[in-house]
Write a protein that holds these residues in place. Structure first.
Motif, PDB file in Angstrom:
ATOM      1  N   SER A 124       0.835  -1.211   0.000  1.00  0.00           N
ATOM      2  CA  SER A 124       0.000   0.000   0.000  1.00  0.00           C
ATOM      3  C   SER A 124       0.865   1.253   0.000  1.00  0.00           C
ATOM      4  O   SER A 124       0.563   2.236  -0.683  1.00  0.00           O
ATOM      5  CB  SER A 124      -0.921   0.005   1.219  1.00  0.00           C
ATOM      6  N   LEU A 125       1.936   1.221   0.783  1.00  0.00           N
ATOM      7  CA  LEU A 125       2.833   2.382   0.873  1.00  0.00           C
ATOM      8  C   LEU A 125       3.483   2.671  -0.473  1.00  0.00           C
ATOM      9  O   LEU A 125       3.535   3.823  -0.920  1.00  0.00           O
ATOM     10  CB  LEU A 125       3.904   2.125   1.937  1.00  0.00           C
ATOM     11  N   ILE A 126       3.976   1.638  -1.146  1.00  0.00           N
ATOM     12  CA  ILE A 126       4.643   1.816  -2.439  1.00  0.00           C
ATOM     13  C   ILE A 126       3.684   2.415  -3.466  1.00  0.00           C
ATOM     14  O   ILE A 126       3.981   3.418  -4.114  1.00  0.00           O
ATOM     15  CB  ILE A 126       5.202   0.467  -2.953  1.00  0.00           C
ATOM     16  N   VAL A 127       2.512   1.805  -3.608  1.00  0.00           N
ATOM     17  CA  VAL A 127       1.551   2.259  -4.609  1.00  0.00           C
ATOM     18  C   VAL A 127       1.017   3.647  -4.269  1.00  0.00           C
ATOM     19  O   VAL A 127       0.877   4.508  -5.142  1.00  0.00           O
ATOM     20  CB  VAL A 127       0.391   1.253  -4.740  1.00  0.00           C
ATOM     21  N   GLY A 128       0.724   3.893  -2.997  1.00  0.00           N
ATOM     22  CA  GLY A 128       0.208   5.197  -2.590  1.00  0.00           C
ATOM     23  C   GLY A 128       1.178   6.322  -2.875  1.00  0.00           C
ATOM     24  O   GLY A 128       0.784   7.385  -3.378  1.00  0.00           O
ATOM     25  N   ILE A 129       2.456   6.098  -2.577  1.00  0.00           N
ATOM     26  CA  ILE A 129       3.468   7.130  -2.829  1.00  0.00           C
ATOM     27  C   ILE A 129       3.605   7.392  -4.329  1.00  0.00           C
ATOM     28  O   ILE A 129       3.697   8.549  -4.765  1.00  0.00           O
ATOM     29  CB  ILE A 129       4.820   6.713  -2.220  1.00  0.00           C
ATOM     30  N   VAL A 130       3.615   6.325  -5.135  1.00  0.00           N
ATOM     31  CA  VAL A 130       3.755   6.487  -6.585  1.00  0.00           C
ATOM     32  C   VAL A 130       2.596   7.292  -7.144  1.00  0.00           C
ATOM     33  O   VAL A 130       2.795   8.231  -7.927  1.00  0.00           O
ATOM     34  CB  VAL A 130       3.840   5.105  -7.271  1.00  0.00           C
ATOM     35  N   TRP A 131       1.377   6.953  -6.759  1.00  0.00           N
ATOM     36  CA  TRP A 131       0.217   7.681  -7.284  1.00  0.00           C
ATOM     37  C   TRP A 131       0.202   9.131  -6.813  1.00  0.00           C
ATOM     38  O   TRP A 131      -0.142  10.025  -7.574  1.00  0.00           O
ATOM     39  CB  TRP A 131      -1.073   6.971  -6.859  1.00  0.00           C
ATOM     40  N   VAL A 167      -5.850   8.292  -0.508  1.00  0.00           N
ATOM     41  CA  VAL A 167      -6.766   7.281   0.030  1.00  0.00           C
ATOM     42  C   VAL A 167      -6.021   6.000   0.375  1.00  0.00           C
ATOM     43  O   VAL A 167      -6.210   5.422   1.454  1.00  0.00           O
ATOM     44  CB  VAL A 167      -7.895   6.987  -0.986  1.00  0.00           C
ATOM     45  N   VAL A 168      -5.151   5.546  -0.522  1.00  0.00           N
ATOM     46  CA  VAL A 168      -4.410   4.309  -0.274  1.00  0.00           C
ATOM     47  C   VAL A 168      -3.478   4.460   0.925  1.00  0.00           C
ATOM     48  O   VAL A 168      -3.313   3.530   1.717  1.00  0.00           O
ATOM     49  CB  VAL A 168      -3.623   3.897  -1.540  1.00  0.00           C
ATOM     50  N   LEU A 169      -2.883   5.649   1.077  1.00  0.00           N
ATOM     51  CA  LEU A 169      -1.966   5.860   2.193  1.00  0.00           C
ATOM     52  C   LEU A 169      -2.701   6.075   3.514  1.00  0.00           C
ATOM     53  O   LEU A 169      -2.212   5.680   4.571  1.00  0.00           O
ATOM     54  CB  LEU A 169      -1.071   7.073   1.911  1.00  0.00           C
ATOM     55  N   ALA A 170      -3.877   6.677   3.456  1.00  0.00           N
ATOM     56  CA  ALA A 170      -4.569   7.064   4.684  1.00  0.00           C
ATOM     57  C   ALA A 170      -5.454   5.959   5.251  1.00  0.00           C
ATOM     58  O   ALA A 170      -5.584   5.834   6.470  1.00  0.00           O
ATOM     59  CB  ALA A 170      -5.412   8.316   4.443  1.00  0.00           C
ATOM     60  N   LEU A 171      -6.074   5.173   4.361  1.00  0.00           N
ATOM     61  CA  LEU A 171      -7.000   4.150   4.839  1.00  0.00           C
ATOM     62  C   LEU A 171      -6.264   2.842   5.106  1.00  0.00           C
ATOM     63  O   LEU A 171      -5.631   2.288   4.207  1.00  0.00           O
ATOM     64  CB  LEU A 171      -8.105   3.907   3.804  1.00  0.00           C
ATOM     65  N   PRO A 172      -6.334   2.346   6.307  1.00  0.00           N
ATOM     66  CA  PRO A 172      -5.676   1.064   6.613  1.00  0.00           C
ATOM     67  C   PRO A 172      -6.404  -0.089   5.950  1.00  0.00           C
ATOM     68  O   PRO A 172      -7.627  -0.122   5.896  1.00  0.00           O
ATOM     69  CB  PRO A 172      -5.775   0.975   8.140  1.00  0.00           C
ATOM     70  N   ARG A 177      -7.699  -9.010   0.446  1.00  0.00           N
ATOM     71  CA  ARG A 177      -8.930  -8.826  -0.337  1.00  0.00           C
ATOM     72  C   ARG A 177      -9.338  -7.358  -0.369  1.00  0.00           C
ATOM     73  O   ARG A 177      -9.701  -6.812  -1.411  1.00  0.00           O
ATOM     74  CB  ARG A 177     -10.053  -9.675   0.264  1.00  0.00           C
ATOM     75  N   ALA A 178      -9.274  -6.692   0.794  1.00  0.00           N
ATOM     76  CA  ALA A 178      -9.632  -5.273   0.843  1.00  0.00           C
ATOM     77  C   ALA A 178      -8.662  -4.445   0.018  1.00  0.00           C
ATOM     78  O   ALA A 178      -9.069  -3.527  -0.711  1.00  0.00           O
ATOM     79  CB  ALA A 178      -9.648  -4.794   2.293  1.00  0.00           C
ATOM     80  N   LEU A 182      -9.475  -2.117  -3.343  1.00  0.00           N
ATOM     81  CA  LEU A 182      -9.124  -0.698  -3.322  1.00  0.00           C
ATOM     82  C   LEU A 182      -8.215  -0.341  -4.491  1.00  0.00           C
ATOM     83  O   LEU A 182      -8.473   0.619  -5.229  1.00  0.00           O
ATOM     84  CB  LEU A 182      -8.451  -0.357  -1.990  1.00  0.00           C
ATOM     85  N   LEU A 183      -7.148  -1.113  -4.700  1.00  0.00           N
ATOM     86  CA  LEU A 183      -6.215  -0.823  -5.784  1.00  0.00           C
ATOM     87  C   LEU A 183      -6.881  -1.031  -7.145  1.00  0.00           C
ATOM     88  O   LEU A 183      -6.663  -0.256  -8.078  1.00  0.00           O
ATOM     89  CB  LEU A 183      -4.975  -1.711  -5.659  1.00  0.00           C
ATOM     90  N   GLY A 184      -7.696  -2.082  -7.254  1.00  0.00           N
ATOM     91  CA  GLY A 184      -8.377  -2.336  -8.520  1.00  0.00           C
ATOM     92  C   GLY A 184      -9.309  -1.201  -8.897  1.00  0.00           C
ATOM     93  O   GLY A 184      -9.358  -0.777 -10.059  1.00  0.00           O
TER      94      GLY A 184
END
Length: 220
Positions: A124-131, A167-172, A177-178, A182-184
């Motif tokens: 989540s951290l990797i994808v959130g930072i990239v976006w 959203v990806v970085l803030a929401l745990p 599955r969750a 979210l990423l999809g």
């Protein structure tokens, strides 16, 4: 976001001013520049974003390992699209944000593929930072470029990327599955925004063609 600055095609006999000498045939920089200015290249980037988004939504039961591989491949492919897109900008000073973005995508993709069994939080951290960084740099380009056509589409896509990153970085996410859902969801939204941008860019190219061929200095 794959964004080119000049909507006018620059190569081909019909676009060259009379008496102008053609550039060197097979020049890699010119080939990449022409490719990066193509609306089909933007559409290809959109498809490369939509496909993994649809896959992770259709198969929500996939393991974290498979999700990390899909995201890693997505980041590597988009990094290649971003790299080529930077050559479509005439001002070399405007290429730096695009190159930084391409490097960021590639590094993030390598991190996902290098350790696909990483934790949900790490992915989540990797994808959130990239976006988030991608959205900010795209927004900067949209504001800084003086003659960018369809600026509103680019800004809208940038805002979607920024919101997705936040959203990806803030929401745990407590389960794979969750995280998959979210990423999809965000991949599909970003991909659809790029599809709209690609067709808007095609419209700009067509209008430019109707206006008449342009020379290297931008004059008809």
């Amino acid at each position: 976001m794959t964004v080119s600055r000049d909507p006018a095609p620059r190569t081909g006999p019909e676009q060259m001013p009379e008496g102008a000498a053609p550039g060197p045939v097979g020049d890699p920089a010119e080939v990449l520049a022409e490719l990066g200015r193509s609306w089909k290249w933007i559409l290809g980037s959109a498809v490369a974003t939509l496909v993994p988004g649809i896959l992770v939504l259709v198969w929500p039961e996939e393991t974290l390992h498979v999700l990390a591989v899909l995201i890693g491949l997505y980041l590597l492919v988009i990094g290649a699209f971003r790299f080529v897109a930077t050559f479509g900008r005439d001002d070399h000073g405007e290429r730096l944000p695009g190159l930084l973005l391409a490097v960021l995508y590639v590094l993030a993709g390598v991190l996902c593929l290098r350790n696909p069994l990483q934790t949900i939080a790490a992915l989540s951290l990797i994808v959130g930072i990239v976006w988030l960084v991608s959205g900010i740099l795209t927004l900067y380009t949209a504001i800084a470029a003086k003659d960018l056509p369809h600026r509103g589409f680019v800004i809208g896509a940038a805002v979607i990327g920024i919101v997705a990153g936040i959203v990806v970085l803030a929401l745990p996410t407590e389960s794979a599955r969750a995280l998959t859902r979210l990423l999809g969801l965000w991949l599909v939204l970003i991909g659809l925004a790029e599809v709209a941008l690609a067709f808007a860019w095609r419209a700009a190219l067509r209008r430019s063609g109707i206006a008449g061929p342009q020379g290297p200095d931008g004059t008809a």
